[in-house]
Design an enzyme around this catalytic site. Structure first.
Site, PDB file in Angstrom:
ATOM      1  N   ASP A   1      12.214   6.621   2.161  1.00 47.84           N
ATOM      2  CA  ASP A   1      12.424   7.521   1.023  1.00 47.84           C
ATOM      3  C   ASP A   1      13.074   6.817  -0.176  1.00 47.84           C
ATOM      4  OD1 ASP A   1      12.376   9.887  -0.318  1.00 47.84           O
ATOM      5  OD2 ASP A   1      14.064  10.775   0.744  1.00 47.84           O
TER       6      ASP A   1
ATOM      7  N   HIS B   1       5.931   3.026  -4.828  1.00 46.20           N
ATOM      8  CA  HIS B   1       5.238   2.994  -3.524  1.00 46.20           C
ATOM      9  C   HIS B   1       4.744   1.578  -3.209  1.00 46.20           C
ATOM     10  CE1 HIS B   1       5.790   7.208  -3.243  1.00 46.20           C
ATOM     11  NE2 HIS B   1       4.922   7.531  -4.186  1.00 46.20           N
TER      12      HIS B   1
ATOM     13  N   LEU C   1       6.025  -5.675  18.943  1.00 47.19           N
ATOM     14  CA  LEU C   1       6.461  -4.358  18.457  1.00 47.19           C
ATOM     15  C   LEU C   1       5.360  -3.305  18.571  1.00 47.19           C
ATOM     16  CD1 LEU C   1       8.638  -2.761  16.713  1.00 47.19           C
ATOM     17  CD2 LEU C   1       7.268  -3.456  14.734  1.00 47.19           C
TER      18      LEU C   1
HETATM   19  C1  FPP Z   1       8.944   8.828  -0.082  1.00 46.17           C
HETATM   20  O1  FPP Z   1       9.549   8.438  -1.308  1.00 46.17           O
HETATM   21  C2  FPP Z   1       7.807   7.948   0.197  1.00 46.17           C
HETATM   22  C3  FPP Z   1       6.527   8.363   0.431  1.00 46.17           C
HETATM   23  C4  FPP Z   1       6.143   9.779   0.450  1.00 46.17           C
HETATM   24  C5  FPP Z   1       5.432   7.375   0.649  1.00 46.17           C
HETATM   25  C6  FPP Z   1       5.782   6.228   1.546  1.00 46.17           C
HETATM   26  C7  FPP Z   1       4.707   5.238   1.448  1.00 46.17           C
HETATM   27  C8  FPP Z   1       4.857   3.893   1.420  1.00 46.17           C
HETATM   28  C9  FPP Z   1       6.179   3.239   1.588  1.00 46.17           C
HETATM   29  C10 FPP Z   1       3.705   2.972   1.178  1.00 46.17           C
HETATM   30  C11 FPP Z   1       2.505   3.112   2.071  1.00 46.17           C
HETATM   31  C12 FPP Z   1       2.754   2.872   3.500  1.00 46.17           C
HETATM   32  C13 FPP Z   1       2.176   1.927   4.290  1.00 46.17           C
HETATM   33  C14 FPP Z   1       2.344   2.089   5.759  1.00 46.17           C
HETATM   34  C15 FPP Z   1       1.435   0.756   3.779  1.00 46.17           C
HETATM   35  P1  FPP Z   1       9.463   9.415  -2.549  1.00 46.17           P
HETATM   36  O2  FPP Z   1       8.236   9.125  -3.306  1.00 46.17           O
HETATM   37  O3  FPP Z   1       9.605  10.833  -2.084  1.00 46.17           O
HETATM   38  O4  FPP Z   1      10.712   8.974  -3.378  1.00 46.17           O
HETATM   39  P2  FPP Z   1      11.607   9.925  -4.301  1.00 46.17           P
HETATM   40  O5  FPP Z   1      12.303  10.877  -3.355  1.00 46.17           O
HETATM   41  O6  FPP Z   1      12.534   8.959  -4.934  1.00 46.17           O
HETATM   42  O7  FPP Z   1      10.708  10.601  -5.274  1.00 46.17           O
END
Ligand code: FPP
Length: 238
Positions: A23, A40, A133
């Site tokens: 997050d 992201h 893993l």
């Molecule tokens: C939450 O942060 C994150 C997500 C919903 C997406 C997570 C995806 C990745 C890390 C990349 C893709 C994954 C792989 C496995 C290659 P947020 O966007 O809610 O952050 P915020 O709360 O600051 O808005």
């Protein structure tokens, strides 16, 4: 049991299963005046670093939350950005082969694009003999949705009501056959479970940090594991 070794400290046992909510990507980007998609991209890099590190230290299971059943509510370009990052990662099957990582996807694949579903299957099949893993990537995952699927399966299989136990449910979750997460990490200063591993987290230890996911490093994970090792897990006993 794999042991976690740090310079000048005694060996200590690792949790068997760590789960992470990745997050803070959006806020990381906003702080830098960048589009959320850049957060992201950076978060995906952190994910690779952390997965590699977990493999190196001998962790048995790592589960990451990549996309929830609720994330479809985000703007379409953001959803597409995350799906493209996933595609890039899945296409690079060497991620798993060279590193001896066994990958599995948890969640409901139904609404995902066909090419992503094919890549997921190819990577799961191609890495099934890996001995390092065990990496679970949660995509279109929701804890409540998972329980609804489990209940439907139980009814579909005609399991008699009197035979339904906790194990009956555990065996029909996406994580069937795996140990429950011992330790759940949520960075970015949020203190919620957000529908993550609802059933499996009944006795998990939680660890929160203000660090945004793209800034999360193996050092933070090391610190988290040290904290975990100081906790006294009683599982409802004394
Ligand atoms: C939450 O942060 C994150 C997500 C919903 C997406 C997570 C995806 C990745 C890390 C990349 C893709 C994954 C792989 C496995 C290659 P947020 O966007 O809610 O952050 P915020 O709360 O600051 O808005």
């Amino acid at each position: 049991m794999p042991l976690f070794k740090k310079k000048n400290t005694a060996e200590r046992p690792l949790p068997r299963h760590i789960a992470i909510v990745m997050d803070g990507n959006g806020r990381w980007a906003k702080k830098r005046g960048l589009p959320r998609s850049a957060g992201h991209v950076s978060g995906a890099k952190t994910f690779k670093t952390i997965a590699r590190y977990c493999n190196k230290i001998g962790l048995e299971y790592l589960t990451v939350y990549a996309f929830s059943t609720e994330n479809w509510k985000r703007p379409p370009e953001e959803v597409e950005g995350i799906m493209n990052l996933l595609r890039d990662y899945l296409k690079d099957a060497e991620n798993f082969k060279q590193e001896n990582i066994r990958v599995k996807f948890i969640g409901d694949p139904t609404p995902l694009a066909d090419d992503i579903k094919e890549l997921m299957k190819k990577d799961e099949d191609g890495s099934k003999n890996a001995t390092g893993l065990k990496l679970n990537i949660a995509i279109n995952y929701g804890g409540r949705d998972e329980l609804v699927h489990a209940v439907k399966k139980i009814i579909d299989e005609g399991v008699p009501m009197g035979e339904i136990t906790e194990q009956t449910i555990s065996d029909r979750l996406y994580t069937a056959g795996m140990p429950d997460p011992d330790f759940i990490i949520r960075p970015s200063g949020e203190y919620r479970t957000s529908n993550y591993l609802l059933w499996q987290s009944a006795y998990s230890e939680y660890w929160f940090s203000d660090v945004l996911w793209p800034d999360f490093t193996p050092k933070h994970l090391e610190k988290a594991i040290e904290d975990y090792n100081r906790r006294n897990r009683r599982f409802g006993g004394v």
